[in-house]
Design a protein around this motif. Structure first.
Motif, PDB file in Angstrom:
ATOM      1  N   ASP A   1       0.850  -1.191   0.000  1.00  0.00           N
ATOM      2  CA  ASP A   1       0.000   0.000   0.000  1.00  0.00           C
ATOM      3  C   ASP A   1       0.887   1.242   0.000  1.00  0.00           C
ATOM      4  OD1 ASP A   1      -2.752   1.168   2.136  1.00  0.00           O
ATOM      5  OD2 ASP A   1      -1.973   1.878   0.219  1.00  0.00           O
TER       6      ASP A   1
ATOM      7  N   GLY B   1      -0.253   6.277  -4.470  1.00  0.00           N
ATOM      8  CA  GLY B   1      -0.320   5.149  -5.383  1.00  0.00           C
ATOM      9  C   GLY B   1       1.055   4.588  -5.701  1.00  0.00           C
TER      10      GLY B   1
ATOM     11  N   GLU C   1      -2.091   7.336  -0.550  1.00  0.00           N
ATOM     12  CA  GLU C   1      -2.830   8.118  -1.538  1.00  0.00           C
ATOM     13  C   GLU C   1      -2.021   8.387  -2.800  1.00  0.00           C
ATOM     14  OE1 GLU C   1      -4.248  11.664   0.229  1.00  0.00           O
ATOM     15  OE2 GLU C   1      -5.584  10.656   1.659  1.00  0.00           O
TER      16      GLU C   1
ATOM     17  N   THR D   1      -5.505   3.172  -5.740  1.00  0.00           N
ATOM     18  CA  THR D   1      -6.021   4.428  -5.192  1.00  0.00           C
ATOM     19  C   THR D   1      -7.247   4.863  -5.995  1.00  0.00           C
ATOM     20  OG1 THR D   1      -4.517   5.657  -6.623  1.00  0.00           O
ATOM     21  CG2 THR D   1      -3.734   5.103  -4.409  1.00  0.00           C
TER      22      THR D   1
END
Length: 1109
Positions: free
Chosen positions: A438, A443, A441, A511
């Motif tokens: 992950d 990506g 935000e 995202t």
């Protein structure tokens, strides 16, 4: 200072714990405990989870459907994956985290699809058995991504394609996150070594009253005709010569030793097969694994050497490696001095011509050794992969493991350059789970030019502040929060702590820029044929029973939605709203301009309609028992169901029994027309394998735009025009299941198991896939079950672990000898739990300008699978004679170049085959004789062959045309402790005895041939009959109380688990149609329309000599 280490070369890793050995724990539930590698799409922690007993211990009764027992439902999936810390160096991965144990820690549920045990799952999941009863431990299916276009802006067409994203993206399979802290997560739970294994529960659940409980029947749904509403928006002695210099004689092929088995007292298999039928009461369920027997303690384990230096060819069914000096197979002259054929018997020993050789070896395979790519093991062998930079060959394989530098060199070799991509393939239970990363935000890091994803072969420069893309060569700035200094070897200091920099396959959390809407829910809509034929043959009852049993296997999430409809010449929807006392039938009589009668309440949350759905499924067979409507409005029903699903997308599962005859997409009996118009000859015969018109194709494209995947279960006894019907599943990423002729006695068990595996296997929704290549190579075309609207991407409303895509490649520039060429597959998809993921698979292979290297690194199974897919693509548009010639030429062209340029020292009278491709002639002969290329088969059989091959994955491709055959009359004399499956026999009638009983299987069907002089005692022990004259036409395997019957059930169960298919069983005997069917699979025999294997080799040799002259 240490010498620089090129990107992709793995650093020395901290020692990790040995892979978990499933046979070390004396756990009778090992089968179900170790099946979790299939449970890819289940959240790691599901609240309020309870163990589920096996609900079915005997064959479900027909025509009534038995509702599933009540059970508690799990809550919503956990929150998103823990974000990665971007600015600091990551600590080394704990070796415990990387391993995937057989059971989760105590108190933690299975991560993706299995039902967690309070003790442990009941081992009621045997792969086969006497009766068709559903297993209880099949893993839950995964989900597929919402669509986005991979790389480059793309404007959706007018008319709202809800999932076309204008953002550059690629796809990956979705796996629920784990709750582990840190920047990365594992699909599997933490090692159970620390927490202790969950206590074992009872091995076989008791038949309690709860198991037999049925919902009290309420009357059939009331019938309401809806008012019209506006539409919704032989064997030759063959010395093996090395490079034409030295040779040695190969001894006769010996039967392979049976695979070793588990120690005494240990369950024979470590994982539950996905397909099972319950054994009779009191008989333990055999257990199996889709990857072969997991009897690790008794097996030999060998390491696969790297590519450089001497080459060790891949193995077919564990083919033993040649001596270091051997690189080709030499077959003595089979022709006279004048070039004419000599009597085969005087020159050829049928016992020594090349054939597949089984082996019990489990190959331990590292994808890269140092800085060099390793040659992958044969796809049909048993191997365990350790990802050391390149992806596992289960996910992506190339037809040649070294890439030719120029197109001229490729053309000279006569081989094809293509990739076989299976992005959601099942991994071995002893392999590490795919890591989920992950990036928050921002990506995942990507190349700003070609949009390739960060991978182990990206090279960082300027103290880590910039990186060079390994695909296009563009230099990008490293994001500030991703920066890390370089070590003395030129690699990032944190490379081994970041999965995306040291592993060939990773999964990124997508995202919002990869979404044009919220990820779709898991939607399952069942559409059942209730016409006269379906009712009378028992197909409707079998479908209702199967659906009622798999309801409890649907993803347990508040987002899971279901709906149901029936159809004959009209369409019947059902309002399943909980507020109603019983389901309400809504009839749509207009089958030319169809519509849905309600805006809502047709598809409702599973948690709100489970009771209504079970009552309805139990009532449908009796509701339509006296139905006299013979027509079928298949096209209209499918279109109306699509309109109900249009706003969400999802899976549409259709059960069809007769030829669609009325309404939208109505078809005619073209097979009868083809038989009556024989004068048209072979030139026009292939047109019967094309869709009758473009109506269904246009519908399918619209379905794909709105992410609706259609699977069709054809429970038929007549011609149904599969060539036309299959267009819908092939375009929407679905599948065709074919039960011909449907038997209400034998086929309900297979129907149930097929439906359950369809729902529970790892899968994803609303997917988009793209393959990117290094400069100098480009993608030519894609082949498989998908919809393609732009050249670079393919849209997959659904994709699962059994679907493979062929990607053909071509040169657009010259490659540098000694460099590496990279391929990257990106799959953007949504999991069944609504998580958007990108699965990125990267493969980097060396380039060569040496023709001999190409032949050394040829991948036989991948090459032949490409042959099959090309044949399936050509058959509907090309006369059969031409297709057969094309397949023959593909084989000859690959062999003639080797003979001409790599074996020039040998005598021209010898047939010399490259070691890696020595079985290519045998497989080509099998393909030419297969159902798809046969001119005397049923049209529907050939159409199904084409449909099946279009998406088949490599391990099942070869057996589909070159089946496995074993003797089963002497199972009790073959010893204990080995593999349940006896040694394989050559597919020749010379190995068939009138005193024997033989099993032949091709991954779809299993034929049991009974000789005319079989001992009646053996016949009674195995099959419960006393003579050949008593052989039934419809057969259900049972397990009797004798060792021979138990061994036969073990064999069948093991094969079913390896094939991920329940397999239809059919008894065959000499002298009737069933016997002819059996012998048609013996491809080494001479037939009126085809050569024997020996004759085919002589023909191959003659053509090679002609081309060389």
């Amino acid at each position: 200072m240490a010498a620089p280490m090129p990107p992709g070369a793995p650093r020395q890793r901290p020692p990790s714990l040995a892979n978990y050995n499933p046979n070390l724990q004396q756990n009778p539930n090992a089968l179900s405990d170790n099946f979790q590698n299939l449970n890819i799409n289940r959240p790691v922690v599901m609240p309020n989870s309870t163990p589920r007993a096996a609900p079915f211990s005997q064959t479900p009764a027909f025509p009534s459907a038995t509702p599933s027992p009540s059970m508690s439902h799990q809550g919503p999936p956990p929150p998103n994956v823990v974000p990665r810390s971007m600015g600091t160096q990551q600590p080394a991965l704990s070796p415990d985290v990387a391993l995937r144990p057989a059971v989760p820690p105590a108190g933690q549920s299975f991560p993706f699809g299995g039902r967690p045990p309070s003790g442990s799952l009941p081992s009621s999941m045997g792969g086969g058995g006497p009766v068709g009863v559903p297993p209880s431990g099949v893993p839950r299916a995964g989900t597929i991504p919402s669509s986005g276009i991979l790389g480059g802006p793309f404007a959706p067409p007018p008319g709202a394609r809800p999932f076309a994203s204008s953002l550059s993206s690629s796809s990956g399979m979705n796996v629920p996150p784990s709750s582990a802290q840190g920047g990365w997560t594992s699909n599997g739970p933490l090692s159970h070594a620390a927490s202790g294994a969950a206590p074992a529960g009872p091995r076989f659940p008791m038949q309690s009253s709860a198991m037999q409980m049925q919902t009290p029947p309420l009357g059939p749904p009331s019938m309401v005709t809806s008012a019209r509403s506006p539409p919704q928006s032989s064997s030759m002695q063959f010395p093996l010569a090395s490079a034409g210099t030295s040779s040695s004689t190969v001894p006769p092929v010996q039967p392979a030793m049976p695979l070793s088995g588990p120690p005494q007292g240990v369950p024979p298999f470590s994982r539950a097969p996905p397909f099972s039928a319950a054994p009779p009461q009191g008989v333990p369920r055999p257990q199996g694994s889709p990857f072969g027997p997991q009897t690790w303690e008794s097996r030999q384990v060998g390491l696969s050497p790297p590519i450089p230096g001497s080459f060790q060819p891949p193995k077919m069914f564990g083919m033993p490696p040649p001596l270091p000096t051997q690189s080709m197979t030499t077959i003595p002259p089979a022709t006279g001095q004048s070039g004419g054929p000599v009597a085969a018997s005087s020159k050829i020993d049928p016992q020594q011509i090349p054939r597949p050789i089984p082996s019990s070896l489990v190959v331990m395979y590292d994808t890269r050794d140092g800085n060099q790519s390793s040659t992958p093991p044969q796809a049909t062998s048993d191997y365990i992969v350790r990802d050391t930079g390149n992806c596992s060959p289960r996910y992506m394989r190339c037809t040649i493991s070294q890439i030719p530098c120029t197109n001229d060199l490729l053309a000279t070799s006569g081989m094809q350059l293509a990739l076989l991509v299976q992005p959601l393939a099942l991994h071995h239970p002893s392999e590490e789970a795919i890591q989920v990363v992950d990036f928050g935000e921002s990506g995942p890091v990507r190349c700003s030019r070609c949009k390739a994803y960060i991978n182990p072969f990206v090279r960082f420069i300027d103290h880590g502040r910039r990186f060079i893309c390994n695909l296009c060569g563009f230099t990008d700035e490293t994001p500030p929060d991703y920066h890390c200094n370089l070590g003395p070897d030129g690699r990032r200091r944190d490379a081994d702590e970041r999965p995306e920099l040291c592993l060939g396959t990773v999964e990124f959390v997508a995202t919002k820029e990869y979404m044009v809407r919220d990820p779709m829910p898991a939607v399952y809509f069942f559409l059942i044929d209730v016409s006269l034929n379906a009712i009378q043959t028992g197909a409707t009852a079998a479908a209702c029973s199967a659906i009622s049993q798999v309801i409890s296997d649907l993803p347990e999430s508040p987002r899971t939605l279901v709906g149901i409809a029936t159809f004959d010449s009209t369409i019947h929807f059902y309002n399943l709203k909980r507020a109603l006392q019983q389901p309400l039938m809504l009839i749509v009589p207009d089958i030319e301009d169809v519509y849905t009668p309600l805006e809502s309440d047709i598809i409702v949350p599973l948690s709100e309609c489970r009771q209504h759905l079970e009552i309805l499924l139990e009532s449908i067979p009796s509701m339509f028992l006296n139905n006299r409507t013979a027509e079928s409005a298949f096209g209209a029903a499918v279109k109306a169901s699509f309109l109900a699903m249009k706003s969400t997308g999802g899976k549409l599962l259709v059960f069809q029994s007769v030829l669609p005859s009325v309404g939208v997409g109505a078809l005619s009996a073209r097979e009868a027309e083809g038989r009556s118009n024989v004068s048209a000859g072979e030139k026009e015969a292939h047109k019967l394998l094309q869709p009758a018109d473009k109506t269904l194709k246009a519908m399918a494209i619209e379905f794909a735009e709105y992410q609706v995947c259609v699977d069709v279960f054809l429970t038929t006894q007549t011609y149904v025009d599969i060539a036309s019907i299959s267009v819908i599943p092939r375009t929407t990423g679905g599948q065709v299941y074919y039960y011909y002729p449907f038997s209400a006695l034998a086929d309900p068990a297979k129907l149930y198991n097929d439906l359950r595996w369809n729902i529970t296997r790892p899968q994803g929704f609303e997917a988009v896939m793209r393959v990117r290549c290094s400069q100098g190579i480009q993608v030519q075309d894609y082949y498989g079950n998908f919809c393609k609207r732009i050249p670079t991407d393919i849209d997959l409303p659904a994709i699962d672990c059994n679907k493979a895509i062929m990607v053909t490649l071509k040169h657009d520039d010259k490659l540098q000898d000694g460099s590496e060429c990279a391929f990257q597959c990106a799959l953007l998809y949504t999991t069944v739990y609504g998580q958007r993921r990108i699965r990125v698979t990267t493969l980097s292979l060396p380039c060569t300008s040496n023709l001999s290297n190409l032949y050394r690194s040829a991948d036989l199974d991948t090459q032949f699978t490409c042959f099959m897919k090309q044949a399936a693509n050509e058959i509907p548009s090309t006369p059969l004679v031409t297709v057969r010639e094309q397949m023959m030429n593909l084989c000859v062209n690959a062999l003639v170049s080797y003979r001409k340029f790599c074996a020039t020292v040998s005598s021209s009278g010898q047939l010399i085959l490259p070691e890696a491709l020595k079985l290519l002639p045998l497989y080509t002969l099998a393909l030419i004789k297969s159902t798809g290329l046969s001119s005397d088969g049923r049209i529907d059989d050939r159409s199904f062959w084409i449909t099946h091959v279009s998406s088949v994955y490599i391990p099942l491709a070869v057996p589909f045309v070159y089946p496995r055959m074993v003797a089963i009359h002497d199972l009790d004399s073959q010893g204990e402790g080995g593999s349940p499956i006896p040694p394989f026999l050559p597919l020749s009638s010379e190995h068939i005895s009138d005193e024997g009983i033989y099993l032949l299987e091709n991954g779809e069907d299993a034929l049991i041939y009974i000789g005319s002089s079989v001992d009646s005692n053996i016949l009674h022990q195995l099959l419960g009959i006393n003579s050949v004259q008593e052989i039934p036409t419809q057969f259900v395997l049972q397990q009797f109380n004798n060792p021979l019957s138990k061994r036969l059930n073990e064999v069948i169960n093991e094969i079913r688990s390896q094939r991920c298919s329940y397999l239809r069983l059919k008894l065959c005997k000499k002298g009737d149609q069933s016997g002819m069917l059996f012998f048609s699979y013996l491809v080494e025999d001479k037939i009126p329309t085809g050569q024997s294997y020996v004759e085919f080799l002589i023909n191959i040799h003659r053509q090679i000599q002609v081309k060389m002259s």
